[in-house]
Design a protein around this motif. Structure first.
Motif, mmCIF file in Angstrom:
data_model
loop_
_atom_site.group_PDB
_atom_site.id
_atom_site.type_symbol
_atom_site.label_atom_id
_atom_site.label_comp_id
_atom_site.label_asym_id
_atom_site.label_seq_id
_atom_site.Cartn_x
_atom_site.Cartn_y
_atom_site.Cartn_z
ATOM 1 N N TYR A 128 49.029 64.842 14.372
ATOM 2 C CA TYR A 128 50.291 65.135 15.041
ATOM 3 C C TYR A 128 50.303 66.124 16.125
ATOM 4 O O TYR A 128 49.277 66.942 16.298
ATOM 5 N N LEU A 163 57.279 67.365 14.685
ATOM 6 C CA LEU A 163 55.917 66.707 14.715
ATOM 7 C C LEU A 163 55.898 65.669 14.961
ATOM 8 O O LEU A 163 56.803 64.583 14.318
ATOM 9 N N PHE A 184 48.282 69.232 14.753
ATOM 10 C CA PHE A 184 47.894 69.291 13.334
ATOM 11 C C PHE A 184 47.397 68.052 12.806
ATOM 12 O O PHE A 184 47.967 66.581 13.161
ATOM 13 N N GLN A 214 51.602 64.600 2.300
ATOM 14 C CA GLN A 214 50.452 64.758 3.271
ATOM 15 C C GLN A 214 49.965 66.176 3.225
ATOM 16 O O GLN A 214 50.877 67.152 3.151
ATOM 17 N N PHE A 248 48.199 69.218 5.435
ATOM 18 C CA PHE A 248 47.884 69.479 6.808
ATOM 19 C C PHE A 248 46.919 70.755 6.728
ATOM 20 O O PHE A 248 46.824 71.531 6.085
ATOM 21 N N GLY A 249 46.120 70.394 8.026
ATOM 22 C CA GLY A 249 45.423 71.494 8.437
ATOM 23 C C GLY A 249 45.968 72.845 9.364
ATOM 24 O O GLY A 249 47.199 72.624 9.304
ATOM 25 N N PRO A 250 45.432 73.853 9.414
ATOM 26 C CA PRO A 250 45.715 75.037 10.113
ATOM 27 C C PRO A 250 46.334 74.751 11.535
ATOM 28 O O PRO A 250 47.197 75.629 11.982
ATOM 29 N N TYR A 303 61.918 57.455 0.934
ATOM 30 C CA TYR A 303 61.216 58.487 0.274
ATOM 31 C C TYR A 303 61.280 59.756 1.415
ATOM 32 O O TYR A 303 61.204 59.385 2.240
ATOM 33 N N LEU A 347 60.993 63.781 2.208
ATOM 34 C CA LEU A 347 60.327 65.152 1.809
ATOM 35 C C LEU A 347 60.867 66.147 2.776
ATOM 36 O O LEU A 347 61.232 66.103 3.881
ATOM 37 N N TYR A 363 59.146 69.954 4.046
ATOM 38 C CA TYR A 363 57.948 70.708 4.195
ATOM 39 C C TYR A 363 58.162 72.190 4.862
ATOM 40 O O TYR A 363 59.332 72.334 5.664
ATOM 41 N N LYS A 412 56.883 75.705 6.835
ATOM 42 C CA LYS A 412 55.872 76.253 7.661
ATOM 43 C C LYS A 412 55.984 77.597 8.153
ATOM 44 O O LYS A 412 57.210 77.832 8.873
ATOM 45 N N GLU A 458 50.391 78.597 10.737
ATOM 46 C CA GLU A 458 49.619 77.643 9.593
ATOM 47 C C GLU A 458 50.416 76.278 9.740
ATOM 48 O O GLU A 458 51.157 76.114 10.411
ATOM 49 N N GLY A 459 49.423 75.558 8.784
ATOM 50 C CA GLY A 459 49.887 74.258 8.808
ATOM 51 C C GLY A 459 51.273 73.955 7.890
ATOM 52 O O GLY A 459 51.396 74.854 7.119
ATOM 53 N N PRO A 460 51.890 72.900 8.077
ATOM 54 C CA PRO A 460 53.338 72.662 6.973
ATOM 55 C C PRO A 460 52.533 72.374 5.770
ATOM 56 O O PRO A 460 51.442 71.888 5.554
ATOM 57 N N PHE A 505 53.717 70.989 1.860
ATOM 58 C CA PHE A 505 54.709 70.199 1.099
ATOM 59 C C PHE A 505 55.691 71.233 -0.028
ATOM 60 O O PHE A 505 55.069 72.159 -0.420
ATOM 61 N N PHE A 522 60.958 71.629 7.641
ATOM 62 C CA PHE A 522 60.900 69.996 8.373
ATOM 63 C C PHE A 522 61.568 69.122 7.440
ATOM 64 O O PHE A 522 60.813 69.024 5.992
ATOM 65 N N LEU A 529 54.891 59.376 8.260
ATOM 66 C CA LEU A 529 55.984 60.333 8.021
ATOM 67 C C LEU A 529 56.767 60.352 9.626
ATOM 68 O O LEU A 529 56.118 60.466 10.313
ATOM 69 N N PHE A 570 59.141 62.973 11.219
ATOM 70 C CA PHE A 570 59.709 64.139 11.054
ATOM 71 C C PHE A 570 61.100 64.775 11.894
ATOM 72 O O PHE A 570 61.352 63.934 12.810
#
Lengths: 113, 112
Positions: free
Chosen positions: A35, A43, A90, A102, A104-106, B32, B34, B36, B38, B42-44, B46, B89, B100, B102
């Motif tokens: 993303y 994203l 990401f 999912q 996610f990486g940093p 479905y 979700l 998130y 953030k 950093e990454g998002p 869940f 998100f 997904l 977003f």
């Protein structure tokens, strides 16, 4: 512990250069995603893969490519970097059996000058 | 065309009060949903999810409500804490798919 890593964390490159961003996960997940995050857009999906040798285009795939030669890695390549590709990238992965969440990486902050 | 929309880019709330984040979607194939969270750099991660067969899902201080007829969901955080300050998100998934979609995100600031 299982994890997902991205490298580099920060990258500055020049217009026209080829750039590859690495993504490595140790969860043994089949599904992997790339993303980009831009202000006002959230994203957006670039490319994704549901298994080895499988790759698919997302909504903003122009100028990007991926390859999946093993379960753990999904590198993202910018063939000829453009200023419009300055963004935060990401990588994420998920299980096929569960699918919904999912991980996610940093992130990698890429600046194209 | 963005199929998941978060129309409020930011929300400021006092510590201890309720935070309500809203999300609308246009694709009736989504089944479905979700949320998130953030933090900067950093990454998002869940937070909570809900299937289309339910109208509410609760996890501690976080509750997600789904109104399928209105194609609307909301996230309630009660009580809000300083550590909840982050970008949230909303995301949606179609049946049988793993991709997904977003929303643009809502930045929540919890004031002491």
């Amino acid at each position: 512990d299982a994890e997902i890593t991205q490298s580099p964390r920060h990258k500055i490159t020049e217009t026209g250069r080829q750039v590859t961003l690495a993504c490595h996960q140790t969860w043994n997940h089949n599904n992997m995603f790339w993303y980009r995050q831009d202000l006002g857009h959230g994203l957006r999906l670039i490319h994704y893969s549901y298994g080895v040798q499988d790759t698919n285009k997302g909504e903003v795939s122009d100028g990007y490519s991926v390859s999946r030669s093993n379960t753990e890695d999904l590198p993202l390549t910018l063939e000829s970097a453009a200023s419009s590709q300055t963004s935060v990238y990401f990588c994420a992965s998920s299980e096929s059996t569960r699918g919904h969440e999912q991980y996610f990486g940093p992130g990698t902050r890429l600046t194209v000058t | 065309d963005q199929q998941v929309k978060q129309n409020s880019p930011s929300l400021s709330v006092q510590e201890g009060r309720i935070s309500i984040l809203n999300c609308d979607y246009t694709n009736s194939m989504f089944d479905y949903f979700l949320w998130y969270k953030k933090y900067p750099a950093e990454g998002p991660t869940f937070l909570i999810s809900i299937s289309s067969i339910k109208d509410k899902n609760e996890d501690g201080r976080f509750t997600v409500f789904l109104n399928k007829s209105a194609k609307h969901l909301s996230l309630h955080i009660v009580p809000s804490q300083p550590g909840d300050s982050a970008v949230y998100f909303c995301a949606a998934l179609k049946a049988g798919d793993y991709k997904l979609s977003f929303g643009a995100g809502t930045t929540v600031t919890v004031r002491a």
